[in-house]
Scaffold this motif. Structure first.
Motif, PDB file in Angstrom:
ATOM      1  N   ASP A   1       0.828  -1.210   0.000  1.00  0.00           N
ATOM      2  CA  ASP A   1       0.000   0.000   0.000  1.00  0.00           C
ATOM      3  C   ASP A   1       0.860   1.257   0.000  1.00  0.00           C
ATOM      4  OD1 ASP A   1      -2.621  -1.372   0.387  1.00  0.00           O
ATOM      5  OD2 ASP A   1      -1.706  -1.963   2.279  1.00  0.00           O
TER       6      ASP A   1
ATOM      7  N   SER B   1      -4.168   2.122  -2.723  1.00  0.00           N
ATOM      8  CA  SER B   1      -5.325   1.419  -2.174  1.00  0.00           C
ATOM      9  C   SER B   1      -6.098   2.277  -1.179  1.00  0.00           C
ATOM     10  CB  SER B   1      -4.853   0.135  -1.467  1.00  0.00           C
ATOM     11  OG  SER B   1      -3.842   0.445  -0.520  1.00  0.00           O
TER      12      SER B   1
ATOM     13  N   THR C   1      -8.444   0.138  -6.245  1.00  0.00           N
ATOM     14  CA  THR C   1      -7.008  -0.064  -6.051  1.00  0.00           C
ATOM     15  C   THR C   1      -6.331  -0.376  -7.377  1.00  0.00           C
ATOM     16  OG1 THR C   1      -7.269  -0.785  -3.762  1.00  0.00           O
ATOM     17  CG2 THR C   1      -5.302  -1.544  -4.920  1.00  0.00           C
TER      18      THR C   1
END
Length: 215
Positions: free
Chosen positions: A11, A17, A87
């Motif tokens: 991430d 995300s 995402t």
């Protein structure tokens, strides 16, 4: 070639995300009539695992362990079904991975996101690029604990000093240093350059392909 392997955070490093994570947590908060947070807030909540994010998101007046546990499970249930809605890889990441593979650089992922979610998201968005893919399964082993990073290097048949660790947070840079790996910070993620440098980044990337010369 100095480095033979690269471990990536997930991430804020490989993928953006933020919106999927924030939307899942805000759904939990809305269902409880608690205040929600905007995306800018969540970029400072991310990085120490989703349980920690839940704790930071809850009102201080409703932040006991039982409530954190309940909300964590609710958030995970929602997020699991929506973890790849918005995402996506950052621009240049796929090109970087293709170049690294062409150079026979070994690639792994180490995230503080729950292990099952880390594996699912990485496999969906980057099929065939990474092995191993390691998320959080034991709370005491989350970053900046270097144990899993060192285990990844062992599984790849490499020494830690032959590895680059790429991440977007101070915690990632601490993990790299603790594992005796080369710490590389990225500034397209969720944390400022100053945090990366203060926590030991040896290089700062403004674009994924900036990693290539470091090899």
């Amino acid at each position: 070639m100095k480095f033979k392997g690269v471990i990536f955070d997930l991430d804020g490093t490989l993928v953006n995300s933020l919106e999927d994570i924030a939307d899942a947590m805000n759904t939990v908060l809305q269902d409880l009539d608690y205040p929600t947070h905007d995306y800018d807030d969540y970029q400072y909540f991310i990085g120490s695992g989703l349980r920690n994010l839940v704790s930071k998101s809850l009102p201080k007046t409703h932040n006991d362990e039982n409530q954190i546990e309940r909300c964590y499970h609710s958030m995970i249930e929602i997020y699991r079904d929506n973890c790849t809605n918005q995402t996506k890889p950052y621009n240049g990441i796929v090109e970087l991975l293709d170049e690294l593979k062409s150079r026979n650089i070994k690639l792994g992922v180490f995230s503080n996101k729950a292990d099952a979610l880390t594996k699912e998201i990485t496999a969906i968005i980057f099929p065939g690029y990474f092995n191993p893919i390691v998320g959080l399964s034991v709370e005491s082993l989350k970053k900046p604990n270097p144990f899993e990073a060192i285990e990844i290097s062992k599984s790849l048949g490499l020494k830690p000093e032959e590895m680059i660790f790429v991440g977007d947070s101070g915690i990632d840079m601490q993990t790299a240093t603790n594992a005796n790996m080369h710490a590389v910070g990225v500034i397209w993620g969720y944390r400022p350059e100053e945090e990366l440098i203060a926590n030991g980044a040896k290089h700062i990337l403004s674009h994924p392909l900036d990693l290539i010369p470091i090899l």
